[in-house]
Design a protein around this motif. Structure first.
Motif, PDB file in Angstrom:
ATOM      1  N   ASN A  80       0.809  -1.221   0.000  1.00  0.00           N
ATOM      2  CA  ASN A  80       0.000   0.000   0.000  1.00  0.00           C
ATOM      3  C   ASN A  80       0.839   1.266   0.000  1.00  0.00           C
ATOM      4  OD1 ASN A  80      -2.971  -0.843   0.327  1.00  0.00           O
ATOM      5  ND2 ASN A  80      -1.932  -2.117   1.835  1.00  0.00           N
ATOM      6  N   ILE A  81       2.164   1.103  -0.095  1.00  0.00           N
ATOM      7  CA  ILE A  81       3.063   2.255  -0.089  1.00  0.00           C
ATOM      8  C   ILE A  81       4.041   2.130  -1.254  1.00  0.00           C
ATOM      9  CG2 ILE A  81       4.703   3.616   1.246  1.00  0.00           C
ATOM     10  CD1 ILE A  81       3.695   2.264   3.760  1.00  0.00           C
ATOM     11  N   GLY A  82       4.055   3.128  -2.130  1.00  0.00           N
ATOM     12  CA  GLY A  82       5.103   3.207  -3.146  1.00  0.00           C
ATOM     13  C   GLY A  82       6.253   4.026  -2.586  1.00  0.00           C
ATOM     14  N   VAL A  83       7.487   3.647  -2.912  1.00  0.00           N
ATOM     15  CA  VAL A  83       8.646   4.349  -2.377  1.00  0.00           C
ATOM     16  C   VAL A  83       9.601   4.739  -3.493  1.00  0.00           C
ATOM     17  CG1 VAL A  83      10.494   4.321  -0.658  1.00  0.00           C
ATOM     18  CG2 VAL A  83       8.470   2.903  -0.303  1.00  0.00           C
ATOM     19  N   SER A 155      -0.603   1.035  -8.073  1.00  0.00           N
ATOM     20  CA  SER A 155      -1.609   2.000  -7.606  1.00  0.00           C
ATOM     21  C   SER A 155      -1.710   2.085  -6.084  1.00  0.00           C
ATOM     22  CB  SER A 155      -2.986   1.651  -8.189  1.00  0.00           C
ATOM     23  OG  SER A 155      -2.960   1.657  -9.591  1.00  0.00           O
ATOM     24  N   PRO A 156      -0.581   2.302  -5.407  1.00  0.00           N
ATOM     25  CA  PRO A 156      -0.645   2.426  -3.944  1.00  0.00           C
ATOM     26  C   PRO A 156      -1.322   3.735  -3.552  1.00  0.00           C
ATOM     27  CG  PRO A 156       1.532   3.056  -4.706  1.00  0.00           C
ATOM     28  CD  PRO A 156       0.791   2.550  -5.916  1.00  0.00           C
ATOM     29  N   PRO A 157      -2.060   3.745  -2.450  1.00  0.00           N
ATOM     30  CA  PRO A 157      -2.704   4.995  -2.017  1.00  0.00           C
ATOM     31  C   PRO A 157      -1.719   6.014  -1.464  1.00  0.00           C
ATOM     32  CG  PRO A 157      -3.136   3.230  -0.460  1.00  0.00           C
ATOM     33  CD  PRO A 157      -2.465   2.599  -1.631  1.00  0.00           C
ATOM     34  N   VAL A 158      -0.520   5.539  -1.060  1.00  0.00           N
ATOM     35  CA  VAL A 158       0.488   6.422  -0.468  1.00  0.00           C
ATOM     36  C   VAL A 158       1.799   6.280  -1.223  1.00  0.00           C
ATOM     37  CG1 VAL A 158       1.864   6.925   1.598  1.00  0.00           C
ATOM     38  CG2 VAL A 158      -0.549   6.299   1.833  1.00  0.00           C
ATOM     39  N   LEU A 159       2.434   7.416  -1.532  1.00  0.00           N
ATOM     40  CA  LEU A 159       3.755   7.427  -2.154  1.00  0.00           C
ATOM     41  C   LEU A 159       4.711   8.175  -1.233  1.00  0.00           C
ATOM     42  CD1 LEU A 159       5.575   6.827  -4.637  1.00  0.00           C
ATOM     43  CD2 LEU A 159       4.913   9.069  -5.519  1.00  0.00           C
ATOM     44  N   ILE A 160       5.793   7.502  -0.834  1.00  0.00           N
ATOM     45  CA  ILE A 160       6.832   8.132  -0.027  1.00  0.00           C
ATOM     46  C   ILE A 160       8.029   8.403  -0.921  1.00  0.00           C
ATOM     47  CG2 ILE A 160       8.471   7.813   1.869  1.00  0.00           C
ATOM     48  CD1 ILE A 160       6.369   6.124   3.269  1.00  0.00           C
ATOM     49  N   ALA A 161       8.468   9.640  -0.958  1.00  0.00           N
ATOM     50  CA  ALA A 161       9.638  10.020  -1.752  1.00  0.00           C
ATOM     51  C   ALA A 161      10.717  10.487  -0.788  1.00  0.00           C
ATOM     52  CB  ALA A 161       9.271  11.130  -2.737  1.00  0.00           C
ATOM     53  N   GLY A 185      -2.045  14.747  -8.036  1.00  0.00           N
ATOM     54  CA  GLY A 185      -3.287  15.247  -8.612  1.00  0.00           C
ATOM     55  C   GLY A 185      -4.268  14.150  -8.985  1.00  0.00           C
ATOM     56  N   ARG A 186      -3.769  12.945  -9.164  1.00  0.00           N
ATOM     57  CA  ARG A 186      -4.625  11.794  -9.467  1.00  0.00           C
ATOM     58  C   ARG A 186      -5.179  11.140  -8.207  1.00  0.00           C
ATOM     59  NH1 ARG A 186      -3.568   9.422 -14.783  1.00  0.00           N
ATOM     60  NH2 ARG A 186      -2.178  10.794 -15.951  1.00  0.00           N
ATOM     61  N   GLY A 187      -4.821  11.694  -7.026  1.00  0.00           N
ATOM     62  CA  GLY A 187      -5.411  11.215  -5.781  1.00  0.00           C
ATOM     63  C   GLY A 187      -4.471  10.508  -4.835  1.00  0.00           C
ATOM     64  N   THR A 188      -3.210  10.293  -5.236  1.00  0.00           N
ATOM     65  CA  THR A 188      -2.256   9.611  -4.376  1.00  0.00           C
ATOM     66  C   THR A 188      -1.720  10.564  -3.306  1.00  0.00           C
ATOM     67  OG1 THR A 188      -1.564   8.192  -6.205  1.00  0.00           O
ATOM     68  CG2 THR A 188      -0.073   8.322  -4.325  1.00  0.00           C
ATOM     69  N   THR A 189      -1.688  10.104  -2.076  1.00  0.00           N
ATOM     70  CA  THR A 189      -1.107  10.876  -0.987  1.00  0.00           C
ATOM     71  C   THR A 189       0.410  10.807  -1.104  1.00  0.00           C
ATOM     72  OG1 THR A 189      -2.982  10.292   0.424  1.00  0.00           O
ATOM     73  CG2 THR A 189      -1.004  11.147   1.520  1.00  0.00           C
TER      74      THR A 189
END
Length: 231
Positions: A80-83, A155-161, A185-189
């Motif tokens: 659920n998290i993209g990094v 399509s994770p709801p959260v992206l950590i950069a 802008g597409r809805g990802t936090t």
């Protein structure tokens, strides 16, 4: 979406990385996490990724308490998290397409869905023409865009950069920020840890500043802050 409730973290060497940290990041927000090196930014990220456990407090992710979960549940949480990392972390012997596809393969996505989704995300980050290239054939900015594509393909709801522009020249850094803004802008936090003062000041997003393991500032449309070392 992301909630820390009175979270503290003390490492085995008696170093206290976080002290009574509480924060609440809502769905769809873009938040900068700022502070000098060693302030506690990396610890917050490691706690979210379940690479570390809090000493005290509670962590909520996507309405689920992830504070104390069994090891077999950790891979599910991480899905659920993209990094996106500063050093890209691409597989050198795989093409751009294969690097992105691998993120889907390891969680058992059907090949048909992989063939549909990978070209779509490569197009989103403007890398369709580089699909068959290897990482060492790409510029730094292109490698980071591959990293972003890999992070969002499921399509994770959260992206950590984590310092995603740290190794890039200013022009390329702004390309990466435009890509992250579009994803948001597409809805990802998006939660982005950074030292990039000019980016934070220009974008006017929410800023959470951490210093010596404590949140010292949390403001909407904030700037980097004069007291922080931009290294």
């Amino acid at each position: 979406m992301i909630k820390f409730e009175n979270v503290s973290k003390e490492y085995n060497n008696n170093v206290r990385a976080l002290t009574n940290v509480s924060l609440d990041i809502r769905k769809g927000e873009f938040v900068f996490l700022v502070g000098s090196s060693g302030a506690g930014k990396s610890t917050i990220i490691k706690l979210l990724l379940k690479e570390e456990e809090p000493t005290e407090g509670k962590i909520i992710l996507n309405d689920m308490d992830i504070t104390k979960v069994r090891n077999r549940r950790i891979p599910y949480i991480r899905r659920n998290i993209g990094v996106v990392f500063q050093d890209f972390r691409l597989l050198p012997n795989k093409t751009v397409y294969e690097n992105v596809a691998f993120a889907m393969e390891i969680i058992g996505v059907h090949p048909k869905e992989i063939r549909r989704n990978v070209p779509m995300v490569l197009s989103m980050v403007d890398l369709s023409r580089k699909a068959s290239s290897f990482p060492d054939q790409l510029s730094g900015g292109e490698r980071q865009r591959v990293s972003i594509a890999r992070a969002i393909v499921n399509s994770p709801p959260v992206l950590i950069a984590d310092e995603p522009t740290g190794n890039l020249d200013p022009e390329t850094a702004w390309e990466i920020m435009r890509a992250l803004s579009e994803i948001n802008g597409r809805g990802t936090t998006v939660l982005m840890a950074t030292h990039a003062k000019d980016i934070v000041n220009h974008m006017k997003k929410r800023v959470i500043e951490i210093n010596e393991g404590k949140i010292v500032r949390d403001e909407q449309k904030g700037g980097y802050g004069d007291g922080i070392s931009s290294i």
